[in-house]
Design a protein around this motif. Structure first.
Motif, PDB file in Angstrom:
ATOM      1  N   LEU A 178       4.294   4.763  -0.767  1.00 48.98           N
ATOM      2  CA  LEU A 178       3.568   4.193   0.073  1.00 48.98           C
ATOM      3  C   LEU A 178       2.314   3.638  -0.508  1.00 48.98           C
ATOM      4  N   VAL A 179       2.279   2.704  -0.911  1.00 50.66           N
ATOM      5  CA  VAL A 179       0.786   1.732  -1.265  1.00 50.66           C
ATOM      6  C   VAL A 179       0.096   1.078  -0.992  1.00 50.66           C
ATOM      7  N   VAL A 180      -1.823   2.083  -0.426  1.00 47.28           N
ATOM      8  CA  VAL A 180      -2.521   1.379   1.008  1.00 47.28           C
ATOM      9  C   VAL A 180      -3.361   0.960  -0.158  1.00 47.28           C
ATOM     10  N   GLY A 181      -3.687  -0.269   0.602  1.00 52.77           N
ATOM     11  CA  GLY A 181      -5.275  -0.752   0.583  1.00 52.77           C
ATOM     12  C   GLY A 181      -5.769  -1.121  -0.924  1.00 52.77           C
ATOM     13  N   GLU A 182      -4.359  -1.926  -1.082  1.00 57.76           N
ATOM     14  CA  GLU A 182      -3.821  -2.331  -2.756  1.00 57.76           C
ATOM     15  C   GLU A 182      -4.057  -3.960  -2.482  1.00 57.76           C
ATOM     16  N   THR A 183      -3.324  -4.962  -3.831  1.00 58.07           N
ATOM     17  CA  THR A 183      -3.454  -6.512  -3.504  1.00 58.07           C
ATOM     18  C   THR A 183      -3.035  -7.092  -2.413  1.00 58.07           C
ATOM     19  N   ALA A 184      -1.422  -6.375  -1.615  1.00 61.10           N
ATOM     20  CA  ALA A 184      -0.837  -6.834  -0.551  1.00 61.10           C
ATOM     21  C   ALA A 184      -1.973  -6.514   0.351  1.00 61.10           C
ATOM     22  N   GLY A 185      -2.748  -5.425   0.712  1.00 58.18           N
ATOM     23  CA  GLY A 185      -3.768  -5.036   1.744  1.00 58.18           C
ATOM     24  C   GLY A 185      -4.702  -5.982   2.172  1.00 58.18           C
ATOM     25  N   GLU A 186      -5.274  -6.979   0.845  1.00 60.74           N
ATOM     26  CA  GLU A 186      -6.619  -7.087   1.275  1.00 60.74           C
ATOM     27  C   GLU A 186      -7.220  -6.394   0.933  1.00 60.74           C
ATOM     28  N   ALA A 187      -7.380  -5.493   0.042  1.00 61.62           N
ATOM     29  CA  ALA A 187      -8.340  -4.613  -0.671  1.00 61.62           C
ATOM     30  C   ALA A 187      -9.991  -4.534  -0.860  1.00 61.62           C
ATOM     31  N   SER A 188     -10.218  -6.342  -1.369  1.00 61.47           N
ATOM     32  CA  SER A 188     -11.503  -6.562  -1.868  1.00 61.47           C
ATOM     33  C   SER A 188     -12.000  -7.109  -0.374  1.00 61.47           C
ATOM     34  N   THR A 189     -10.886  -6.774   0.655  1.00 69.61           N
ATOM     35  CA  THR A 189     -12.085  -7.447   2.130  1.00 69.61           C
ATOM     36  C   THR A 189     -12.248  -6.363   2.707  1.00 69.61           C
ATOM     37  N   LEU A 190     -12.290  -4.891   2.553  1.00 69.06           N
ATOM     38  CA  LEU A 190     -12.214  -3.697   2.998  1.00 69.06           C
ATOM     39  C   LEU A 190     -13.096  -2.790   3.028  1.00 69.06           C
ATOM     40  N   SER A 191     -13.627  -2.109   3.669  1.00 66.23           N
ATOM     41  CA  SER A 191     -15.111  -1.395   3.591  1.00 66.23           C
ATOM     42  C   SER A 191     -14.208  -0.385   3.277  1.00 66.23           C
ATOM     43  N   ALA A 192     -15.677   0.315   2.165  1.00 64.15           N
ATOM     44  CA  ALA A 192     -15.098   1.940   1.918  1.00 64.15           C
ATOM     45  C   ALA A 192     -14.623   2.987   2.984  1.00 64.15           C
ATOM     46  N   ALA A 193     -15.142   2.702   4.573  1.00 60.22           N
ATOM     47  CA  ALA A 193     -14.490   3.462   5.434  1.00 60.22           C
ATOM     48  C   ALA A 193     -13.528   3.226   6.301  1.00 60.22           C
ATOM     49  N   GLU A 194     -12.959   1.515   6.035  1.00 59.60           N
ATOM     50  CA  GLU A 194     -11.945   1.167   6.166  1.00 59.60           C
ATOM     51  C   GLU A 194     -10.305   1.415   5.118  1.00 59.60           C
ATOM     52  N   ASP A 195     -10.848   1.057   4.044  1.00 56.45           N
ATOM     53  CA  ASP A 195     -10.199   2.056   3.234  1.00 56.45           C
ATOM     54  C   ASP A 195      -9.700   3.650   3.278  1.00 56.45           C
ATOM     55  N   GLU A 196     -10.876   4.619   3.984  1.00 56.72           N
ATOM     56  CA  GLU A 196     -10.344   5.407   4.131  1.00 56.72           C
ATOM     57  C   GLU A 196      -9.171   6.018   5.108  1.00 56.72           C
ATOM     58  N   ARG A 197     -10.386   4.399   6.173  1.00 51.26           N
ATOM     59  CA  ARG A 197      -9.052   4.580   7.772  1.00 51.26           C
ATOM     60  C   ARG A 197      -7.838   4.454   7.638  1.00 51.26           C
ATOM     61  N   LEU A 198      -7.251   3.614   6.625  1.00 48.32           N
ATOM     62  CA  LEU A 198      -5.812   3.082   6.163  1.00 48.32           C
ATOM     63  C   LEU A 198      -5.444   4.684   5.614  1.00 48.32           C
ATOM     64  N   ILE A 199      -5.484   4.892   4.688  1.00 43.93           N
ATOM     65  CA  ILE A 199      -5.281   5.829   3.999  1.00 43.93           C
ATOM     66  C   ILE A 199      -5.001   7.465   5.464  1.00 43.93           C
ATOM     67  N   ARG A 200      -5.637   7.824   5.940  1.00 42.95           N
ATOM     68  CA  ARG A 200      -5.459   9.092   6.739  1.00 42.95           C
ATOM     69  C   ARG A 200      -4.523   7.840   7.621  1.00 42.95           C
ATOM     70  N   THR A 201      -4.500   6.939   8.027  1.00 44.73           N
ATOM     71  CA  THR A 201      -3.006   6.891   9.284  1.00 44.73           C
ATOM     72  C   THR A 201      -2.370   6.884   7.941  1.00 44.73           C
ATOM     73  N   ALA A 202      -2.047   6.387   7.009  1.00 43.35           N
ATOM     74  CA  ALA A 202      -0.447   6.028   5.990  1.00 43.35           C
ATOM     75  C   ALA A 202       0.067   8.029   6.070  1.00 43.35           C
ATOM     76  N   VAL A 203      -1.263   9.038   5.745  1.00 42.42           N
ATOM     77  CA  VAL A 203      -0.662  10.936   5.195  1.00 42.42           C
ATOM     78  C   VAL A 203      -0.643  11.243   6.681  1.00 42.42           C
TER      79      VAL A 203
END
Length: 306
Positions: A47-72
């Motif tokens: 799974l690729v998380v928080g990249e192009t389709a994930g609108e990465a440029s609009t995510l804060s570092a904390a939100e990015d981490e939140r997505l990763i933890r959910t996927a894990v």
């Protein structure tokens, strides 16, 4: 040491997951967990998380981490989680890579620095600095249409000498690249198409797989196409690829808005976007709906199938 299972997972069709938002523009954790589970059930190798389709440029570092933890948490070791950790600031990219490692990601994906227009020496130094900051394997992302600068072959070959760089997401649409680089890269280095429209030709030329937007909508069909290709059933792969033509065209024009709208029609997520991206206009919505209507029901697993 990098796991052999991680290398093995960098093949076939890997989904670039969108980030679902609720009516208020906040991350919809439950919808994202369903997206992850849906792909795992369909046989996604990673799974690729928080990249192009994930609108990465609009995510804060904390939100990015939140997505990763959910996927894990959802994957629970069944598939590898690759976290987007790119920035045009080397310092920010390092912070994202470190946070991804702390959140349990198996690898990070880092894009060529955009907007700044660095020279090749700067691009190489950027990625080397990231590698020194984390123990995670790194997948490079080359997409000149978004970054203006390309990752030159010579720069890629220099970086690949460090085993921590394990693959390339190639968004150049250059289907001759696997042929050019064959025999020059380490055997363990993976070449993955980042362009759905040319992915079949890229893999046929020696690529290992693709990181895909359309795989979010039709995972079963995408996996069959890649399997057919690897088994030498080119005619079958081409026929099935043509089935995706209209949908791929729609997604390619306005991504990830079109991707989110397609998934909303399947009842998977809302089509909500974050500014500066907005939802599709009515003619574009009609084109996506028409493309989906042309697909057979068995090619479109709904949310309930996850």
């Amino acid at each position: 040491m990098i796991s052999s299972k991680l290398y093995a997972s960098l093949a076939g069709c890997i989904p670039d997951l969108p980030t679902p938002f609720d009516e208020d523009g906040e991350i919809d954790d439950e919808a994202f967990a369903r997206l992850c589970a849906r792909q795992i059930a369909a046989g996604a190798p990673a799974l690729v998380v928080g990249e192009t389709a994930g609108e990465a440029s609009t995510l804060s570092a904390a939100e990015d981490e939140r997505l990763i933890r959910t996927a894990v948490a959802v994957s629970d070791g069944r598939v590898h989680v690759i976290a987007g950790a790119g920035s045009n600031s080397t310092g920010q990219a390092i912070e994202l890579a470190r946070r991804a490692e702390a959140a349990g990601a198996d690898a990070v994906m880092s894009v060529v620095p955009y907007y700044n227009k660095p020279m090749q020496e700067g691009i190489a130094a950027h990625f080397q600095a990231i590698a020194l900051s984390t123990g995670l394997p790194i997948i490079l992302h080359d997409v000149p249409s978004r970054t203006v600068r390309e990752l030159a072959d010579d720069t890629l070959l220099r970086l690949a000498e460090r085993r921590q760089f394990i693959g390339l997401r190639d968004g150049t649409s250059d289907v001759t690249r696997p042929l050019r680089l064959s025999g020059r890269l380490p055997d363990s280095f993976r070449l993955l198409s980042g362009d759905d429209a040319t992915a079949l030709a890229y893999v046929a030329a020696g690529g290992d797989g693709s990181i895909s937007a359309v795989c979010n909508v039709t995972p079963d069909l995408c996996h069959i196409i890649h399997s057919s290709l690897k088994q030498g059933r080119m005619q079958t792969a081409r026929y099935l690829q043509r089935r995706l033509g209209a949908l791929q065209t729609c997604l390619g024009k306005e991504s990830p808005a079109a991707l989110k709208y397609a998934l909303s029609l399947l009842g998977v997520i809302r089509p909500t976007m974050r500014l500066p991206l907005v939802e599709l206009d009515e003619p574009s919505k009609a084109a996506v709906a028409s493309a989906l209507a042309d697909m057979d029901d068995e090619e479109l697993p709904a949310a309930a199938d996850a």
